[in-house]
Write a protein that holds these residues in place. Structure first.
Motif, mmCIF file in Angstrom:
data_model
loop_
_atom_site.group_PDB
_atom_site.id
_atom_site.type_symbol
_atom_site.label_atom_id
_atom_site.label_comp_id
_atom_site.label_asym_id
_atom_site.label_seq_id
_atom_site.Cartn_x
_atom_site.Cartn_y
_atom_site.Cartn_z
ATOM 1 N N PHE A 21 -12.117 -15.149 -30.441
ATOM 2 C CA PHE A 21 -11.066 -14.865 -31.417
ATOM 3 C C PHE A 21 -10.751 -13.370 -31.439
ATOM 4 O O PHE A 21 -9.597 -12.954 -31.421
ATOM 5 N N GLY A 22 -11.787 -12.534 -31.461
ATOM 6 C CA GLY A 22 -11.588 -11.088 -31.447
ATOM 7 C C GLY A 22 -10.903 -10.621 -30.176
ATOM 8 O O GLY A 22 -10.028 -9.753 -30.209
ATOM 9 N N TYR A 23 -11.275 -11.217 -29.049
ATOM 10 C CA TYR A 23 -10.647 -10.872 -27.774
ATOM 11 C C TYR A 23 -9.162 -11.231 -27.790
ATOM 12 O O TYR A 23 -8.320 -10.436 -27.362
ATOM 13 N N GLU A 24 -8.813 -12.402 -28.280
ATOM 14 C CA GLU A 24 -7.412 -12.831 -28.333
ATOM 15 C C GLU A 24 -6.595 -11.946 -29.266
ATOM 16 O O GLU A 24 -5.468 -11.575 -28.953
ATOM 17 N N VAL A 25 -7.150 -11.591 -30.408
ATOM 18 C CA VAL A 25 -6.437 -10.725 -31.348
ATOM 19 C C VAL A 25 -6.169 -9.373 -30.704
ATOM 20 O O VAL A 25 -5.057 -8.848 -30.785
ATOM 21 N N GLU A 26 -7.166 -8.792 -30.048
ATOM 22 C CA GLU A 26 -6.992 -7.486 -29.409
ATOM 23 C C GLU A 26 -5.983 -7.567 -28.267
ATOM 24 O O GLU A 26 -5.154 -6.671 -28.107
ATOM 25 N N LYS A 27 -6.010 -8.645 -27.502
ATOM 26 C CA LYS A 27 -5.069 -8.811 -26.393
ATOM 27 C C LYS A 27 -3.637 -8.900 -26.915
ATOM 28 O O LYS A 27 -2.731 -8.270 -26.377
ATOM 29 N N ARG A 28 -3.431 -9.645 -27.987
ATOM 30 C CA ARG A 28 -2.087 -9.774 -28.559
ATOM 31 C C ARG A 28 -1.627 -8.474 -29.201
ATOM 32 O O ARG A 28 -0.452 -8.117 -29.120
ATOM 33 N N ARG A 29 -2.529 -7.741 -29.837
ATOM 34 C CA ARG A 29 -2.167 -6.445 -30.420
ATOM 35 C C ARG A 29 -1.720 -5.482 -29.335
ATOM 36 O O ARG A 29 -0.726 -4.771 -29.493
ATOM 37 N N ASN A 30 -2.457 -5.458 -28.231
ATOM 38 C CA ASN A 30 -2.085 -4.564 -27.129
ATOM 39 C C ASN A 30 -0.743 -4.966 -26.539
ATOM 40 O O ASN A 30 0.066 -4.106 -26.194
ATOM 41 N N ARG A 31 -0.491 -6.266 -26.397
ATOM 42 C CA ARG A 31 0.780 -6.725 -25.855
ATOM 43 C C ARG A 31 1.940 -6.324 -26.759
ATOM 44 O O ARG A 31 2.961 -5.800 -26.303
ATOM 45 N N LEU A 32 1.779 -6.529 -28.064
ATOM 46 C CA LEU A 32 2.823 -6.140 -29.009
ATOM 47 C C LEU A 32 3.009 -4.626 -29.045
ATOM 48 O O LEU A 32 4.129 -4.131 -29.150
ATOM 49 N N ARG A 33 1.916 -3.882 -28.951
ATOM 50 C CA ARG A 33 2.005 -2.424 -28.934
ATOM 51 C C ARG A 33 2.769 -1.956 -27.704
ATOM 52 O O ARG A 33 3.593 -1.043 -27.778
ATOM 53 N N ASN A 34 2.532 -2.587 -26.552
ATOM 54 C CA ASN A 34 3.260 -2.217 -25.336
ATOM 55 C C ASN A 34 4.739 -2.548 -25.439
ATOM 56 O O ASN A 34 5.578 -1.829 -24.898
ATOM 57 N N ILE A 35 5.080 -3.627 -26.140
ATOM 58 C CA ILE A 35 6.482 -4.018 -26.278
ATOM 59 C C ILE A 35 7.219 -3.106 -27.256
ATOM 60 O O ILE A 35 8.312 -2.623 -26.967
ATOM 61 N N PHE A 36 6.632 -2.851 -28.420
ATOM 62 C CA PHE A 36 7.344 -2.161 -29.490
ATOM 63 C C PHE A 36 7.068 -0.668 -29.578
ATOM 64 O O PHE A 36 7.806 0.055 -30.229
ATOM 65 N N ASP A 37 6.033 -0.162 -28.960
ATOM 66 C CA ASP A 37 5.715 1.263 -29.022
ATOM 67 C C ASP A 37 6.387 1.949 -27.837
ATOM 68 O O ASP A 37 5.801 2.159 -26.788
#
Length: 65
Positions: A21-37
């Protein structure tokens, strides 16, 4: 059987589920950060200069009619 034994298999399963669960949350956060940052250092400097110009009154923010 000793009554104080801990059930090892459920503990391992819960630990693995929590780690996944922690791995999936971190992976999705990084993906969203790459898209919107999208600001890099140069764009950040431009944005900070524009903010200072607005604060000093030399530039007015756009207001829709």
């Amino acid at each position: 059987m000793n009554a104080e034994e801990l059930p090892i298999l459920p503990i391992i399963a819960v630990t693995l589920a929590t780690l996944y669960f922690g791995y999936e949350v971190e992976k999705r956060r990084n993906r969203l950060r790459n898209i919107f940052d999208t600001f890099d250092k140069t764009e950040s400097r431009v944005a900070s200069v524009l903010e200072r110009l607005v604060e000093s009154g030399q530039l007015t923010p756009y207001r829709a009619p």
